[in-house]
Structures are given as structure tokens and as C-alpha cells.
Design a protein around this motif. Structure first.
Motif, PDB file in Angstrom:
ATOM      1  N   ARG A  88      18.659  42.337   7.980  1.00  0.00           N
ATOM      2  CA  ARG A  88      18.173  41.714   9.214  1.00  0.00           C
ATOM      3  C   ARG A  88      16.862  42.334   9.683  1.00  0.00           C
TER       4      ARG A  88
ATOM      5  N   ALA B 227      24.485  36.708  12.639  1.00  0.00           N
ATOM      6  CA  ALA B 227      23.065  36.383  12.775  1.00  0.00           C
ATOM      7  C   ALA B 227      22.853  34.873  12.840  1.00  0.00           C
TER       8      ALA B 227
ATOM      9  N   GLY C 217      17.872  33.416   9.944  1.00  0.00           N
ATOM     10  CA  GLY C 217      19.239  33.914  10.122  1.00  0.00           C
ATOM     11  C   GLY C 217      20.076  33.729   8.874  1.00  0.00           C
TER      12      GLY C 217
END
Length: 378
Positions: free
Chosen positions: A69, A323, A60
Motif C-alpha cells: 500500500r 484498501a 486499491g
């Protein structure tokens, strides 16, 4: 929903949770077929959660800074597939420990990043998250029912091939998820600890830890518990699926429900019903009606709780912290909490018995209820 990459995201959820549907009910049975004892099974099953304490935070952090991502998801899924292959070559405890550790480290990295990507695609329509996530539940049901019937006729070792095929298909779907635009937020310049140290955030994360620990006995020993009490493997699959069907209903209902109640109220109700559910499983396994009702409560203890929790994380962590926020929640709850759940249930299952083990699970859920009621004031 028309502007979303709906089916590409839904397809990923389908096969991600098909993997869970193969592993959660049946991996313990496979390990039992190798003559491992309850503690060894608990340790090996807990590896799926142990790595969630570390991997999501690492990946993350990388994804939030690189702004890639989906690329990280693709790498993680590919490496988890490669890491699973060694389970075909040996069934010793040490070998499986290493293989499952590696596979779990990479596999656990993908979901928080996909959750953050999905919510970014939804923008202001995050209440519709459940309409995408429900396909994960459909994938879980397909795996549980299909494999449940299959293992009534073939050896449990065929689970290895089923899991390999699911991971390969998941890798394929990961290649078609588009990156989402991350909307800047005024807290982007602040360290993530500025958000975490807030009392309500700490209470929420702590409750997630306790709720995941409460589910440890369920995810590790529920299938074994039912089979030991005379339930057929196909019936076990149907019972798992019943809970997830109810979960799908909750995902569809959540947008309307959240117009009437708060996220805090959803969390409190889910935790209270979790206490009841684990007591019913622990003490009512001899009555099919009790077990069926307990599975219906999965709608609350997972479906409603998870939907509210993902939305809560999205509200707490904005901008470039999205995230990392999802990763942190997954790490502390499913990672640390799930690990504790797997380990305590492995220790108490044979020494204290299933009844006491599920009573301890209910106590964890009750503690989570108290924490949310005390500190989560929104």
C-alpha cells in the motif's frame, strides 16, 4: 498509541489536508481571477472529485493484491506533483483541464490507502483513528488561515507556488510511512461484490454519495459566495478554519462518544444537521452570526460523519478487502457524489442563484438521512 508510527502517519495527514486547505477555498478564486464563468469553474473544480471515481479503485485493487500500500502511495504522490507543474505554463481552460485531470487522478489514489494503513496499524483500537486524523484538520487550518491572510496582500496566483510546496512536502512524508500487517479474514476468498451487495452496505454507500453531492456547492462556491457578499479573504479563511477547529474537537471526542451511541445514530444526527447547515448558508449569508453557527455545524457534517463512515467501512470490509473498501467508499462518495455536487452547483449558481443551489444541497442531505434511516440497520 506508543506502538504506532504516530507522527509519520499524522505528518502525512497534515500535508495531505493542507493541500485540500489550499485548493478547496482558494482554487475557485484563482479560476475566477482567470475570468472563467461559473460553469467552467464548476467543471475544473469537479475534476478533483471526478478522478476519485476511478483512481482509488484501480490503485486499491493493485495495493490489496501486491500487499504494498505505502509503495503505491509514494508513486501516486510523486506523479501528482509532476502533473501539477504544467499549471505554471498556461491558464487556458483546455490546458488546466488536462493538467488538473492528471494531477487529480494520482492525488486521489493516496488517501484511501493511507486510511486502510492507519486502521491496520490501530488494530482493535480503531476508535482512536481520530487522534491521528485530527492532524489533517490542523494542516487544513494552517493552510487556510495562512493563505487567507497572504491573499489579502499578494496576488492569488501565488497559490500555485503554495500548492507545489505542499505536494513536495507530502511526497517527503510518504517515504517514511511503514507498511502495516494485514490481518487475514475468513471472507478473503470471496469477491468484494459479496460484501457490496448487502442492503445495509448499499444504503451506507448511497448515503455517502448523497452527502458528498450535498457538499458540492460548499466546496466549489462557498469562498466566492462570501467574497461576493463583502467578506475579506482573511475572514473567509477564518470561517473555513472555525469549522475545522470544531472538526478536531469531534475527532478527539469520538472514542468516548462511540461508547454511548451507535455509528448509525452518529450518521443520522450528522445528516440532519447537514440539512440545517446548508439552508443557513444559502439563506443567511447576510448575517455573520448565522454563518458562524453554520460553520460550527461542520463538526457534525464532516467531523462526526467522516469518523463514523471510516469506521463503518472498516467494519464492512475486512482482511484483504480493506484498501478496496476504503477506495470504493471514496470513489462513490467523494468521487461520484462530489462530481455531481460540483456540476449541479456550477449549473444552478448563475441560473437559479446561490439560495436555490444551497437548498438543493440540503435536499441531498435529507435524502441521505432517509436512506440511512430506512436501510442501515446494525
Amino acid at each position: 498509541m506508543h506502538s504506532l508510527p504516530y507522527w509519520r502517519l499524522s505528518g502525512f495527514y497534515f500535508f495531505y489536508f493542507a493541500f485540500v486547505g489550499a485548493m478547496a477555498p482558494f482554487w475557485g478564486l484563482y479560476l475566477q481571477s482567470l475570468a472563467f464563468n461559473a460553469f467552467q469553474i464548476g467543471v475544473l473544480m469537479s475534476l478533483l472529485q471526478v478522478m476519485r471515481m476511478f483512481a482509488p479503485n484501480i490503485w486499491g485493487w493493485v495495493a490489496d493484491r501486491a500487499g504494498k500500500r505505502v509503495a503505491i502511495v509514494q508513486i501516486a504522490v510523486g506523479l501528482s506533483l509532476l502533473s501539477f507543474i504544467p499549471v505554471f505554463f498556461s491558464s487556458s481552460f483546455a490546458w488546466l483541464f488536462v493538467a488538473m485531470s492528471l494531477m487529480s487522478f494520482f492525488w486521489s489514489a493516496s488517501l484511501p490507502l493511507v486510511e486502510a494503513t492507519t486502521l491496520s496499524h490501530l488494530g482493535e483500537k480503531t476508535a482512536k483513528y481520530g487522534r491521528i486524523r485530527l492532524w489533517g484538520s490542523v494542516g487544513f487550518i494552517a493552510a487556510v488561515i495562512g493563505l487567507g491572510y497572504l491573499f489579502d496582500y499578494v496576488a492569488i496566483r501565488w497559490l500555485l507556488w503554495a500548492v507545489l510546496g505542499i505536494l513536495a512536502t507530502l511526497l517527503l512524508f510518504s517515504r517514511y510511512i511503514p507498511e502495516a500487517v494485514v490481518v487475514p479474514h475468513h471472507t478473503d476468498h470471496l469477491p468484494i461484490w459479496h460484501i457490496i451487495r448487502r442492503p445495509e452496505v448499499l444504503a451506507f454507500i448511497g448515503a455517502g454519495f448523497l452527502m458528498a453531492a450535498a457538499h458540492g456547492a460548499y466546496y466549489t462556491f462557498y469562498s466566492i459566495y462570501l467574497v461576493d457578499h463583502g467578506y475579506a479573504k482573511s475572514s473567509v479563511g477564518l470561517l473555513w478554519s472555525l469549522g475545522v477547529v470544531c472538526e478536531i474537537g469531534v475527532f478527539l471526542w469520538m472514542p468516548r462518544l462511540l461508547k454511548r451511541v451507535t455509528l448509525r445514530q452518529v450518521l443520522l444526527a450528522s445528516l440532519a444537521l447537514a440539512v440545517l447547515r446548508f439552508l443557513m448558508i444559502g439563506w443567511g449569508v447576510g448575517w455573520i452570526a448565522v454563518i458562524v453557527v453554520a460553520q460550527l455545524l461542520h463538526a457534525a457534517t464532516f467531523g462526526a460523519y467522516h469518523s463514523a463512515a471510516v469506521e463503518m467501512v472498516h467494519r464492512f470490509f475486512k482482511g484483504r478487502h480493506q484498501a478496496q473498501g476504503q477506495a470504493l467508499y471514496n470513489s462513490v462518495s467523494f468521487g461520484a457524489g462530489g462530481t455531481l455536487g460540483g456540476l449541479y452547483s456550477g449549473l444552478t449558481w448563475e441560473t437559479m442563484g446561490p439560495n436555490v443551489t444551497f437548498t438543493i444541497a440540503a435536499a441531498f442531505a435529507l435524502a441521505a438521512f432517509g436512506l440511512v434511516a430506512w436501510k442501515l440497520r446494525l
